[in-house]
Design a protein around this motif. Structure first.
Motif, PDB file in Angstrom:
ATOM      1  N   GLY A 268      -3.711  10.181  -4.124  1.00  0.00           N
ATOM      2  CA  GLY A 268      -2.407  10.048  -3.490  1.00  0.00           C
ATOM      3  C   GLY A 268      -2.200   8.692  -2.842  1.00  0.00           C
ATOM      4  N   LEU A 269      -3.030   7.726  -3.205  1.00  0.00           N
ATOM      5  CA  LEU A 269      -2.953   6.372  -2.647  1.00  0.00           C
ATOM      6  C   LEU A 269      -2.882   5.374  -3.791  1.00  0.00           C
ATOM      7  CD1 LEU A 269      -5.918   6.727  -0.142  1.00  0.00           C
ATOM      8  CD2 LEU A 269      -3.515   7.011   0.385  1.00  0.00           C
ATOM      9  N   GLY A 270      -2.275   4.234  -3.512  1.00  0.00           N
ATOM     10  CA  GLY A 270      -2.219   3.207  -4.533  1.00  0.00           C
ATOM     11  C   GLY A 270      -1.757   1.871  -3.984  1.00  0.00           C
TER      12      GLY A 270
ATOM     13  N   PHE B  53       0.870  -1.176   0.000  1.00  0.00           N
ATOM     14  CA  PHE B  53       0.000   0.000   0.000  1.00  0.00           C
ATOM     15  C   PHE B  53       0.902   1.218   0.000  1.00  0.00           C
ATOM     16  CE2 PHE B  53      -2.486   3.129   2.581  1.00  0.00           C
ATOM     17  CZ  PHE B  53      -3.439   3.398   1.613  1.00  0.00           C
ATOM     18  N   VAL B  54       0.689   2.136  -0.929  1.00  0.00           N
ATOM     19  CA  VAL B  54       1.557   3.305  -1.089  1.00  0.00           C
ATOM     20  C   VAL B  54       0.744   4.569  -0.832  1.00  0.00           C
ATOM     21  CG1 VAL B  54       3.077   4.540  -2.664  1.00  0.00           C
ATOM     22  CG2 VAL B  54       2.889   2.074  -2.831  1.00  0.00           C
ATOM     23  N   LYS B  55       1.226   5.390   0.114  1.00  0.00           N
ATOM     24  CA  LYS B  55       0.587   6.679   0.409  1.00  0.00           C
ATOM     25  C   LYS B  55       1.515   7.786  -0.056  1.00  0.00           C
ATOM     26  CE  LYS B  55      -0.287   5.432   4.834  1.00  0.00           C
ATOM     27  NZ  LYS B  55      -0.638   5.677   6.235  1.00  0.00           N
TER      28      LYS B  55
ATOM     29  N   GLY C  15       9.751  11.207  -8.057  1.00  0.00           N
ATOM     30  CA  GLY C  15       9.336  12.521  -8.550  1.00  0.00           C
ATOM     31  C   GLY C  15       9.338  13.589  -7.470  1.00  0.00           C
ATOM     32  N   GLY C  16      10.290  13.518  -6.545  1.00  0.00           N
ATOM     33  CA  GLY C  16      10.382  14.502  -5.468  1.00  0.00           C
ATOM     34  C   GLY C  16       9.446  14.230  -4.299  1.00  0.00           C
ATOM     35  N   LEU C  17       8.642  13.181  -4.396  1.00  0.00           N
ATOM     36  CA  LEU C  17       7.710  12.820  -3.320  1.00  0.00           C
ATOM     37  C   LEU C  17       8.277  11.651  -2.525  1.00  0.00           C
ATOM     38  CD1 LEU C  17       4.437  12.828  -5.436  1.00  0.00           C
ATOM     39  CD2 LEU C  17       5.137  14.594  -3.826  1.00  0.00           C
ATOM     40  N   THR C  18       8.266  11.764  -1.201  1.00  0.00           N
ATOM     41  CA  THR C  18       8.683  10.654  -0.350  1.00  0.00           C
ATOM     42  C   THR C  18       7.457   9.784  -0.095  1.00  0.00           C
ATOM     43  OG1 THR C  18      10.345  12.041   0.692  1.00  0.00           O
ATOM     44  CG2 THR C  18       9.742  10.014   1.837  1.00  0.00           C
ATOM     45  N   LEU C  19       7.499   8.564  -0.583  1.00  0.00           N
ATOM     46  CA  LEU C  19       6.357   7.655  -0.463  1.00  0.00           C
ATOM     47  C   LEU C  19       6.355   6.967   0.891  1.00  0.00           C
ATOM     48  CD1 LEU C  19       6.561   5.907  -3.944  1.00  0.00           C
ATOM     49  CD2 LEU C  19       5.349   7.994  -3.335  1.00  0.00           C
ATOM     50  N   ASP C  20       5.166   6.726   1.403  1.00  0.00           N
ATOM     51  CA  ASP C  20       4.983   5.960   2.627  1.00  0.00           C
ATOM     52  C   ASP C  20       4.490   4.580   2.195  1.00  0.00           C
ATOM     53  OD1 ASP C  20       4.553   5.023   5.161  1.00  0.00           O
ATOM     54  OD2 ASP C  20       2.795   6.272   5.562  1.00  0.00           O
ATOM     55  N   VAL C  21       5.374   3.586   2.252  1.00  0.00           N
ATOM     56  CA  VAL C  21       5.055   2.242   1.763  1.00  0.00           C
ATOM     57  C   VAL C  21       4.853   1.306   2.941  1.00  0.00           C
ATOM     58  CG1 VAL C  21       5.868   0.302   0.363  1.00  0.00           C
ATOM     59  CG2 VAL C  21       6.423   2.634  -0.312  1.00  0.00           C
ATOM     60  N   SER C  22       3.745   0.576   2.910  1.00  0.00           N
ATOM     61  CA  SER C  22       3.474  -0.439   3.934  1.00  0.00           C
ATOM     62  C   SER C  22       2.878  -1.660   3.240  1.00  0.00           C
ATOM     63  CB  SER C  22       2.506   0.096   4.989  1.00  0.00           C
ATOM     64  OG  SER C  22       1.295   0.483   4.398  1.00  0.00           O
ATOM     65  N   GLU C  23       2.869  -2.772   3.951  1.00  0.00           N
ATOM     66  CA  GLU C  23       2.293  -3.973   3.351  1.00  0.00           C
ATOM     67  C   GLU C  23       0.782  -3.835   3.334  1.00  0.00           C
ATOM     68  OE1 GLU C  23       2.477  -8.816   3.631  1.00  0.00           O
ATOM     69  OE2 GLU C  23       3.453  -7.623   5.155  1.00  0.00           O
TER      70      GLU C  23
ATOM     71  N   THR D  74      -2.130  -0.093  -9.047  1.00  0.00           N
ATOM     72  CA  THR D  74      -3.469   0.474  -8.998  1.00  0.00           C
ATOM     73  C   THR D  74      -3.402   1.783  -8.238  1.00  0.00           C
ATOM     74  OG1 THR D  74      -4.383  -1.761  -8.892  1.00  0.00           O
ATOM     75  CG2 THR D  74      -5.862   0.042  -8.330  1.00  0.00           C
ATOM     76  N   LEU D  75      -3.638   2.879  -8.930  1.00  0.00           N
ATOM     77  CA  LEU D  75      -3.703   4.180  -8.280  1.00  0.00           C
ATOM     78  C   LEU D  75      -5.166   4.531  -8.060  1.00  0.00           C
ATOM     79  CD1 LEU D  75      -0.986   6.215 -10.211  1.00  0.00           C
ATOM     80  CD2 LEU D  75      -0.821   5.178  -7.959  1.00  0.00           C
ATOM     81  N   LEU D  76      -5.471   5.148  -6.927  1.00  0.00           N
ATOM     82  CA  LEU D  76      -6.851   5.491  -6.605  1.00  0.00           C
ATOM     83  C   LEU D  76      -7.116   6.940  -6.991  1.00  0.00           C
ATOM     84  CD1 LEU D  76      -7.058   3.808  -3.104  1.00  0.00           C
ATOM     85  CD2 LEU D  76      -7.627   2.855  -5.324  1.00  0.00           C
ATOM     86  N   TYR D  77      -8.237   7.157  -7.683  1.00  0.00           N
ATOM     87  CA  TYR D  77      -8.620   8.489  -8.149  1.00  0.00           C
ATOM     88  C   TYR D  77      -9.959   8.883  -7.560  1.00  0.00           C
ATOM     89  CZ  TYR D  77      -4.937   7.905 -11.603  1.00  0.00           C
ATOM     90  OH  TYR D  77      -3.719   7.706 -12.213  1.00  0.00           O
ATOM     91  N   ASP D  78     -10.160  10.184  -7.378  1.00  0.00           N
ATOM     92  CA  ASP D  78     -11.435  10.715  -6.926  1.00  0.00           C
ATOM     93  C   ASP D  78     -12.443  10.536  -8.054  1.00  0.00           C
ATOM     94  OD1 ASP D  78     -13.538  12.905  -6.679  1.00  0.00           O
ATOM     95  OD2 ASP D  78     -12.519  13.023  -4.723  1.00  0.00           O
TER      96      ASP D  78
END
Length: 159
Positions: free
Chosen positions: A77-79, A39-41, A111-119, A65-69
């Protein structure tokens, strides 16, 4: 128009086919044993291509899979990213557990964004989903009954 037995039987048969398709879809969505789902935030404006090129370093990217509004179409910003084990970790093919540990221990910047990755949590079994759906239906039914009772009391005092 009166319906004959064959019409009813055809309708029930078509419903059962759709149920079978849904079950097959659920079977496909299960995570294979040699894969790990993350899970990527905070992936805001990152594209699927950017994420794929970054995570290819850790293993073969099987699915992104990226989540879109739904209304705006903008990224939430989640995927989810599913990786299959592949060579690269300590010069050998890592197991799923080793790859999981490796990916979670690293800091990911795309891309300059620090991702928060969790299982990612495992998908809930179908019975659990069915039970939750039944609870929601029951809650709605009780709320409707309560609302009707309040309206009955309010309507009775006005006459």
């Amino acid at each position: 128009r009166r319906r004959c037995w064959e019409d009813a039987r055809d309708r029930s048969r078509s419903r059962s086919r759709s149920r079978e398709r849904k079950k097959k879809k659920d079977e496909k969505s299960a995570v294979p044993p040699d894969c790990v789902r993350f899970f990527v935030k905070n992936c805001g404006k990152a594209t699927e291509q950017q994420l794929e090129s970054h995570f290819n370093y850790y293993g073969f990217v099987k699915e992104i899979t990226l989540l879109y509004d739904k209304k705006t179409g903008k990224s939430r910003g989640l995927g989810f990213i599913m990786l299959r084990t592949q060579g690269g970790f300590k010069v050998k093919k890592p197991s799923a557990a080793e790859m999981r540990k490796w990916v979670l221990s690293e800091q990911h910047v795309v891309g300059g964004l620090t991702l928060d990755v969790s299982e990612a949590d495992a998908k809930r079994p179908e019975e659990e989903e069915e039970r939750r759906r039944e609870e929601r239906v029951e809650e709605r039914r009780l709320a409707r009954i309560e609302r009707e009772q309040r309206q009955g009391k309010d309507g009775g005092g006005e006459e």
